[in-house]
Design a protein around this motif. Structure first.
Motif, PDB file in Angstrom:
ATOM      1  N   SER A 256       0.833  -1.195   0.000  1.00  0.00           N
ATOM      2  CA  SER A 256       0.000   0.000   0.000  1.00  0.00           C
ATOM      3  C   SER A 256       0.871   1.250   0.000  1.00  0.00           C
ATOM      4  N   PHE A 257       0.221   2.393  -0.226  1.00  0.00           N
ATOM      5  CA  PHE A 257       0.966   3.655  -0.241  1.00  0.00           C
ATOM      6  C   PHE A 257       1.678   3.898   1.081  1.00  0.00           C
ATOM      7  N   VAL A 258       0.981   3.677   2.190  1.00  0.00           N
ATOM      8  CA  VAL A 258       1.581   3.916   3.503  1.00  0.00           C
ATOM      9  C   VAL A 258       2.788   3.011   3.708  1.00  0.00           C
ATOM     10  N   GLU A 259       2.656   1.745   3.328  1.00  0.00           N
ATOM     11  CA  GLU A 259       3.769   0.811   3.491  1.00  0.00           C
ATOM     12  C   GLU A 259       4.956   1.194   2.611  1.00  0.00           C
ATOM     13  N   VAL A 260       4.666   1.636   1.386  1.00  0.00           N
ATOM     14  CA  VAL A 260       5.742   2.067   0.491  1.00  0.00           C
ATOM     15  C   VAL A 260       6.465   3.284   1.061  1.00  0.00           C
ATOM     16  N   MET A 261       5.689   4.260   1.557  1.00  0.00           N
ATOM     17  CA  MET A 261       6.293   5.467   2.105  1.00  0.00           C
ATOM     18  C   MET A 261       7.129   5.161   3.341  1.00  0.00           C
ATOM     19  N   ILE A 262       6.640   4.279   4.206  1.00  0.00           N
ATOM     20  CA  ILE A 262       7.403   3.929   5.411  1.00  0.00           C
ATOM     21  C   ILE A 262       8.717   3.256   5.026  1.00  0.00           C
ATOM     22  N   GLY A 263       8.637   2.286   4.124  1.00  0.00           N
ATOM     23  CA  GLY A 263       9.851   1.599   3.708  1.00  0.00           C
ATOM     24  C   GLY A 263      10.828   2.516   2.997  1.00  0.00           C
ATOM     25  N   LEU A 264      10.307   3.380   2.132  1.00  0.00           N
ATOM     26  CA  LEU A 264      11.156   4.295   1.381  1.00  0.00           C
ATOM     27  C   LEU A 264      11.858   5.283   2.296  1.00  0.00           C
ATOM     28  N   GLN A 265      11.109   5.914   3.175  1.00  0.00           N
ATOM     29  CA  GLN A 265      11.719   6.916   4.054  1.00  0.00           C
ATOM     30  C   GLN A 265      12.632   6.276   5.092  1.00  0.00           C
ATOM     31  N   ALA A 266      12.334   5.051   5.510  1.00  0.00           N
ATOM     32  CA  ALA A 266      13.236   4.360   6.429  1.00  0.00           C
ATOM     33  C   ALA A 266      14.577   4.088   5.748  1.00  0.00           C
ATOM     34  N   LEU A 267      14.517   3.652   4.488  1.00  0.00           N
ATOM     35  CA  LEU A 267      15.758   3.404   3.747  1.00  0.00           C
ATOM     36  C   LEU A 267      16.522   4.704   3.518  1.00  0.00           C
ATOM     37  N   ASN A 268      15.840   5.717   2.990  1.00  0.00           N
ATOM     38  CA  ASN A 268      16.517   6.979   2.686  1.00  0.00           C
ATOM     39  C   ASN A 268      17.098   7.632   3.935  1.00  0.00           C
ATOM     40  N   GLY A 269      16.329   7.632   5.019  1.00  0.00           N
ATOM     41  CA  GLY A 269      16.818   8.216   6.265  1.00  0.00           C
ATOM     42  C   GLY A 269      18.013   7.470   6.818  1.00  0.00           C
ATOM     43  N   SER A 270      17.944   6.139   6.814  1.00  0.00           N
ATOM     44  CA  SER A 270      19.051   5.330   7.330  1.00  0.00           C
ATOM     45  C   SER A 270      20.304   5.501   6.474  1.00  0.00           C
ATOM     46  N   ALA A 271      20.119   5.555   5.154  1.00  0.00           N
ATOM     47  CA  ALA A 271      21.271   5.733   4.262  1.00  0.00           C
ATOM     48  C   ALA A 271      21.922   7.093   4.482  1.00  0.00           C
ATOM     49  N   ALA A 272      21.106   8.135   4.575  1.00  0.00           N
ATOM     50  CA  ALA A 272      21.656   9.481   4.774  1.00  0.00           C
ATOM     51  C   ALA A 272      22.353   9.595   6.124  1.00  0.00           C
ATOM     52  N   LEU A 273      21.740   9.036   7.168  1.00  0.00           N
ATOM     53  CA  LEU A 273      22.352   9.088   8.500  1.00  0.00           C
ATOM     54  C   LEU A 273      23.673   8.331   8.519  1.00  0.00           C
ATOM     55  N   THR A 274      23.684   7.138   7.928  1.00  0.00           N
ATOM     56  CA  THR A 274      24.908   6.341   7.904  1.00  0.00           C
ATOM     57  C   THR A 274      26.031   7.090   7.188  1.00  0.00           C
ATOM     58  N   ALA A 275      25.726   7.626   6.006  1.00  0.00           N
ATOM     59  CA  ALA A 275      26.746   8.319   5.218  1.00  0.00           C
ATOM     60  C   ALA A 275      27.241   9.571   5.924  1.00  0.00           C
ATOM     61  N   LEU A 276      26.320  10.384   6.410  1.00  0.00           N
ATOM     62  CA  LEU A 276      26.688  11.680   6.982  1.00  0.00           C
ATOM     63  C   LEU A 276      27.445  11.530   8.295  1.00  0.00           C
ATOM     64  N   LEU A 277      26.906  10.762   9.212  1.00  0.00           N
ATOM     65  CA  LEU A 277      27.520  10.655  10.538  1.00  0.00           C
ATOM     66  C   LEU A 277      28.836   9.894  10.495  1.00  0.00           C
ATOM     67  N   LEU A 278      28.903   8.833   9.706  1.00  0.00           N
ATOM     68  CA  LEU A 278      30.161   8.084   9.624  1.00  0.00           C
ATOM     69  C   LEU A 278      31.248   8.924   8.969  1.00  0.00           C
ATOM     70  N   ALA A 279      30.893   9.672   7.929  1.00  0.00           N
ATOM     71  CA  ALA A 279      31.881  10.550   7.291  1.00  0.00           C
ATOM     72  C   ALA A 279      32.367  11.619   8.255  1.00  0.00           C
ATOM     73  N   ALA A 280      31.453  12.159   9.058  1.00  0.00           N
ATOM     74  CA  ALA A 280      31.848  13.181  10.036  1.00  0.00           C
ATOM     75  C   ALA A 280      32.772  12.595  11.102  1.00  0.00           C
ATOM     76  N   ILE A 281      32.481  11.391  11.554  1.00  0.00           N
ATOM     77  CA  ILE A 281      33.329  10.741  12.563  1.00  0.00           C
ATOM     78  C   ILE A 281      34.737  10.506  12.016  1.00  0.00           C
ATOM     79  N   VAL A 282      34.823   9.964  10.806  1.00  0.00           N
ATOM     80  CA  VAL A 282      36.129   9.674  10.209  1.00  0.00           C
ATOM     81  C   VAL A 282      36.922  10.960  10.002  1.00  0.00           C
ATOM     82  N   THR A 283      36.254  12.003   9.509  1.00  0.00           N
ATOM     83  CA  THR A 283      36.938  13.281   9.292  1.00  0.00           C
ATOM     84  C   THR A 283      37.440  13.864  10.602  1.00  0.00           C
ATOM     85  N   GLU A 284      36.613  13.785  11.641  1.00  0.00           N
ATOM     86  CA  GLU A 284      37.019  14.309  12.940  1.00  0.00           C
ATOM     87  C   GLU A 284      38.229  13.556  13.485  1.00  0.00           C
ATOM     88  N   GLN A 285      38.232  12.229  13.351  1.00  0.00           N
ATOM     89  CA  GLN A 285      39.357  11.433  13.839  1.00  0.00           C
ATOM     90  C   GLN A 285      40.634  11.737  13.053  1.00  0.00           C
TER      91      GLN A 285
END
Length: 317
Positions: A256-285
């Motif tokens: 359904s639309f709701v299920e698609v939106m939940i799955g899509l935003q969960a993936l996009n949010g997790s991908a963005a968080l992983t990329a952004l925060l891990l890159a910031a940690i590595v750069t800081e170190q």
């Protein structure tokens, strides 16, 4: 100069907005009368980036850009003034929150990545989603039963625009190519690019639910190339995931639309968080290690200057 910059911001906002409107999830709750809400709204990232780079004085350019985006969708109505205000206030408030906590546009500290996620994206974009949904509901352009799906899609779309587009713009302004004398870096960058073009389409369109395959790719990009590699990869993953969700293929099929939106935003949010925060940690170190090495070199020089001169040994007979 400020007028020219504001006009340039408005043009950039509108152009990127037209790109964001190319692909839409056309289902109940994702649209209202004369208003289209997308899973990824890149102009919010453009607006916040311009504020961070040019300052608060260019906010009229954001307002003009929002206006141009609205009139390209349909006729401008009196109630659209509320949407105009909400979409202007959201990046402005996000910018003020980031300034309040001492955000650095280099994104070279973990605290900067966390601030961009929780203050710039998740908190700041509450304003545009809440004001816009309220305006549509009170004007009768949005059915009462579609308020929650519309608000959630609006908020996550604006937040994803910040999470995906803002880091990319901030890193592009200071991007440097690998040194020609380092062919291994060029080879690794090429391998990462080829892998991304193979893995991401398979992960987002395969019926075998292989979405998790994008995370080793994002980790590789963040660890080896920091934000310069992680930001483009996160954007690529987000765009292909949205395309797969719109086409209802792969892991997004038969939902359904709701299920698609939940799955899509969960993936996009997790991908963005992983990329952004891990890159910031590595750069800081890396920066901390560089500072320690510099301190050690300076300390060695001080010790060399303070050490007493050595004299030859004399024996007494």
């Amino acid at each position: 100069m400020t007028v020219v910059q504001s006009v340039c911001v408005a043009v950039a906002y509108n152009v990127v907005g037209q790109l964001g409107l190319l692909r839409q999830v056309m289902t109940d709750g994702s649209t209202a009368d004369g208003v289209i809400i997308t899973p990824l709204w890149p102009p919010t990232g453009v607006a916040l980036s311009c504020l961070l780079l040019l300052g608060l004085r260019i906010w009229p350019g954001i307002t003009l850009g929002v206006f141009l985006s609205i009139v390209t969708i349909g006729p401008f109505r009196a109630t659209d003034v509320g949407i105009l205000a909400g979409n202007t206030l959201a990046p402005v408030c996000a910018y003020l929150l980031l300034r309040r906590v001492g955000f650095r546009i280099a994104l070279d500290r973990l605290r900067d990545g966390v601030a961009l996620v929780f203050l710039g994206a998740l908190t700041g974009m509450l304003i545009s989603a809440s004001v816009g949904t309220a305006v549509l509901t009170l004007s009768g352009r949005l059915p009462a039963g579609s308020v929650w799906p519309t608000w959630s899609a609006w908020w996550t779309g604006d937040a994803m625009g910040v999470l995906v587009v803002t880091p990319l713009i901030l890193v592009l302004r200071r991007a440097r190519l690998p040194l020609p004398r380092d062919p291994r870096r060029w080879a690794e960058a090429g391998a990462l690019t080829v892998t991304a073009f193979v893995v991401v389409p398979v992960a987002t369109r395969s019926p075998l639910c292989l979405l998790f395959l994008v995370f080793p790719l994002l980790i590789w990009a963040a660890l080896r190339f920091q934000l310069a590699g992680a930001a483009p990869c996160a954007l690529y993953v987000s765009v292909l995931a949205i395309t797969a969700a719109i086409d209802r293929v792969g892991p997004f099929a038969h939902h359904s639309f709701v299920e698609v939106m939940i799955g899509l935003q969960a993936l996009n949010g997790s991908a963005a968080l992983t990329a952004l925060l891990l890159a910031a940690i590595v750069t800081e170190q890396r920066n901390i290690r560089h500072k320690i090495e510099q301190a050690c070199l300076e300390l060695a020089e001080v010790v060399t200057h303070l050490a007493p001169p050595r004299h030859g040994h004399h024996t007494r007979e």
